[in-house]
Design an enzyme around this catalytic site. Structure first.
Site, PDB file in Angstrom:
ATOM      1  N   ASP A  93      19.464 -28.352 -70.889  1.00 59.37           N
ATOM      2  CA  ASP A  93      19.636 -27.230 -70.107  1.00 59.37           C
ATOM      3  C   ASP A  93      20.285 -27.501 -68.768  1.00 59.37           C
ATOM      4  O   ASP A  93      20.108 -28.709 -68.745  1.00 59.37           O
ATOM      5  CB  ASP A  93      18.330 -26.481 -70.302  1.00 59.37           C
ATOM      6  CG  ASP A  93      17.042 -27.252 -69.588  1.00 59.37           C
ATOM      7  OD1 ASP A  93      17.421 -28.211 -68.728  1.00 59.37           O
ATOM      8  OD2 ASP A  93      15.979 -26.719 -69.213  1.00 59.37           O
ATOM      9  N   ASP A 267      14.820 -22.686 -79.029  1.00 61.95           N
ATOM     10  CA  ASP A 267      13.788 -23.641 -78.583  1.00 61.95           C
ATOM     11  C   ASP A 267      12.244 -23.104 -77.653  1.00 61.95           C
ATOM     12  O   ASP A 267      12.614 -21.897 -77.110  1.00 61.95           O
ATOM     13  CB  ASP A 267      14.704 -24.891 -77.232  1.00 61.95           C
ATOM     14  CG  ASP A 267      14.836 -24.101 -75.651  1.00 61.95           C
ATOM     15  OD1 ASP A 267      13.910 -23.877 -75.011  1.00 61.95           O
ATOM     16  OD2 ASP A 267      15.961 -23.373 -75.797  1.00 61.95           O
ATOM     17  N   CYS A 305      -0.375 -25.901 -95.374  1.00 64.97           N
ATOM     18  CA  CYS A 305       0.329 -27.763 -94.560  1.00 64.97           C
ATOM     19  C   CYS A 305      -0.377 -28.644 -94.969  1.00 64.97           C
ATOM     20  O   CYS A 305      -1.323 -29.061 -95.222  1.00 64.97           O
ATOM     21  CB  CYS A 305      -0.491 -27.331 -93.454  1.00 64.97           C
ATOM     22  SG  CYS A 305       1.076 -27.963 -92.480  1.00 64.97           S
ATOM     23  N   CYS A 307       1.387 -31.657 -93.221  1.00 60.71           N
ATOM     24  CA  CYS A 307       1.653 -31.580 -91.956  1.00 60.71           C
ATOM     25  C   CYS A 307       0.570 -33.331 -92.331  1.00 60.71           C
ATOM     26  O   CYS A 307      -0.372 -33.148 -92.523  1.00 60.71           O
ATOM     27  CB  CYS A 307       1.625 -31.668 -90.655  1.00 60.71           C
ATOM     28  SG  CYS A 307      -0.080 -30.847 -90.119  1.00 60.71           S
ATOM     29  N   CYS A 310      -3.192 -32.091 -91.207  1.00 61.09           N
ATOM     30  CA  CYS A 310      -3.998 -31.963 -92.202  1.00 61.09           C
ATOM     31  C   CYS A 310      -4.428 -32.161 -93.382  1.00 61.09           C
ATOM     32  O   CYS A 310      -5.159 -31.663 -93.681  1.00 61.09           O
ATOM     33  CB  CYS A 310      -2.816 -29.913 -93.068  1.00 61.09           C
ATOM     34  SG  CYS A 310      -2.668 -29.088 -91.624  1.00 61.09           S
ATOM     35  N   HIS A 336       0.230 -30.616 -85.265  1.00 59.70           N
ATOM     36  CA  HIS A 336       1.281 -29.780 -86.703  1.00 59.70           C
ATOM     37  C   HIS A 336       1.174 -28.585 -86.263  1.00 59.70           C
ATOM     38  O   HIS A 336       2.840 -27.672 -87.472  1.00 59.70           O
ATOM     39  CB  HIS A 336      -0.907 -29.031 -87.134  1.00 59.70           C
ATOM     40  CG  HIS A 336      -0.831 -27.792 -87.855  1.00 59.70           C
ATOM     41  ND1 HIS A 336      -1.256 -27.923 -88.884  1.00 59.70           N
ATOM     42  CD2 HIS A 336      -1.318 -26.860 -86.879  1.00 59.70           C
ATOM     43  CE1 HIS A 336      -0.813 -26.325 -89.320  1.00 59.70           C
ATOM     44  NE2 HIS A 336      -1.142 -25.383 -87.986  1.00 59.70           N
TER      45      HIS A 336
END
Length: 376
Positions: A93, A267, A305, A307, A310, A336
């Site tokens: 940015d 974002d 989930c 991930c 998890c 997560h």
């Protein structure tokens, strides 16, 4: 051009777009959520972990890297990609939002912004030319024009002057941009919550023929329905053959609503920021794992989930780590939340591919427990 947008499909149900953005450091599919690595790192995560989740682009912050370690040091290291060992695409940015958020520590003129560092009080200055010089040195694939982000609420006359100054600054950024062959410069549409100002800003910037366009000045405190209204009349003014980026938006509902309106890139620091307080995004809604009721809950954060967090750890264990102020707890909640949003965008892309994004939105909101206001 350094960056090129490829339209793959338009959802028949909503008009949302499925696409690809090609950059010097690889291609990423859109709509996409970009994890934020403010100071050349996504907080508590390694580049390998971020890549493993499926993210092919991250964002870094020009203002913070200008203050430390300094853009010249990053340049000497070979640019941001080598400095932080990230092989995917990077967007920086302009630093405008951070500078303008300093409030009493800065002064805006036509030349740029004089401000004091929030670290040590040092007097500094950034204008369009300086923003380009810093970002050219950082070497990101996508860099942003220097703009003024008006607060909400703000009077019409103030926003009008701010928007017109942002347009003049965009012209100066184009002239000062030196690495056109391997860095794309995006323009930023401003204009607050005023339709005529947004339309004027978009028209002026489109005439400058940037390779991509961002919509800034939203998600700054306005109600979500107002943000969606601004998107409804702003997005159609942007070219179909270039990426559209909604800055600073990262709640699950806003990501889906933004994609539905034709946004390609998002974002936000939200998933990493709330993770540090023990707040997690799950398929059933927000879960504050530090709460006492989870002390003996030996189930995953989200049973739906897959991930790393998890699959391996329980709510009770993560709560213990957060309460004990162990860094590993923050790593687990951060992992997560980022995984959740990256996979959410994969589902959004699949829904566009199958012409069912509106149905997906309605089902997700019902499961997530979002009411009429639809805010996280």
């Amino acid at each position: 051009m350094a960056v090129r947008y490829e339209l793959i499909k338009t959802c028949k149900q909503t008009g949302a777009r499925l696409g690809r953005v090609h950059t010097p450091h690889g291609t990423f599919e859109t709509p996409a959520f970009m994890p934020v690595g403010t100071q050349a790192t996504v907080k508590t995560m390694s580049p390998e972990e971020i890549s493993g989740m499926g993210a092919n682009i991250i964002l870094s912050n020009t203002y913070h890297l200008f203050l430390r370690p300094g853009h010249q040091i990053v340049k000497e290291a070979g640019g941001l990609h080598k400095f932080m060992n990230w092989n995917g695409a990077i967007l920086t940015d302009s630093g405008g939002f951070q500078v303008f958020s300093l409030s009493n520590l800065r002064k805006i003129t036509e030349e740029g912004v004089s401000f004091r560092s929030h670290l040590n009080g040092e007097k500094l200055f950034i204008g369009p030319e300086e923003a380009m010089q810093i970002q050219n040195a950082l070497g990101a694939d996508i860099m942003m024009a220097f703009d003024e982000c008006a607060p909400y609420p703000a009077e019409y006359d103030y926003v009008k002057k701010s928007m017109e100054r942002t347009t003049r600054w965009a012209e100066r950024c184009l002239r000062a941009h030196e690495r056109k062959e391997d860095q794309a410069l995006f323009g930023i549409v401003q204009g607050g919550m005023y339709q005529d100002l947004r339309e004027q800003s978009a028209r002026d910037l489109v005439q400058m023929d940037f390779p991509g366009y961002a919509i800034g000045g939203l998600s700054v405190g306005e109600p979500f329905p107002l943000m969606y209204e601004v998107l409804d009349y702003t997005v159609p003014l942007l070219p179909d053959n270039k990426p559209r980026y909604l800055m600073g938006v990262g709640s699950p509902d806003a990501l889906i609503e933004g994609a539905l309106r034709g946004i390609d890139m998002f974002d936000c620091v939200l998933p990493t920021r709330i993770a540090r307080n023990g707040t997690c995004m799950t398929s059933q809604g927000r879960l504050v794992v530090r709460n006492a009721k989870f002390a003996r809950d030996f189930t995953p954060l989200d049973p739906n989930c897959d991930c790393y967090t998890c699959k391996n750890y329980t709510r009770a264990y993560i709560r213990h780590l957060i309460k004990a102020e162990e860094t590993f707890g923050i790593r687990l909640t951060t992992h997560h939340n980022l995984h959740f949003l990256i996979k959410l965008m994969e589902k959004v892309r699949q829904a566009i591919r199958e012409d069912r994004l509106k149905d997906f939105r309605d089902q997700f909101f019902a499961q997530y427990g979002l009411g009429e206001n639809r805010s996280f």
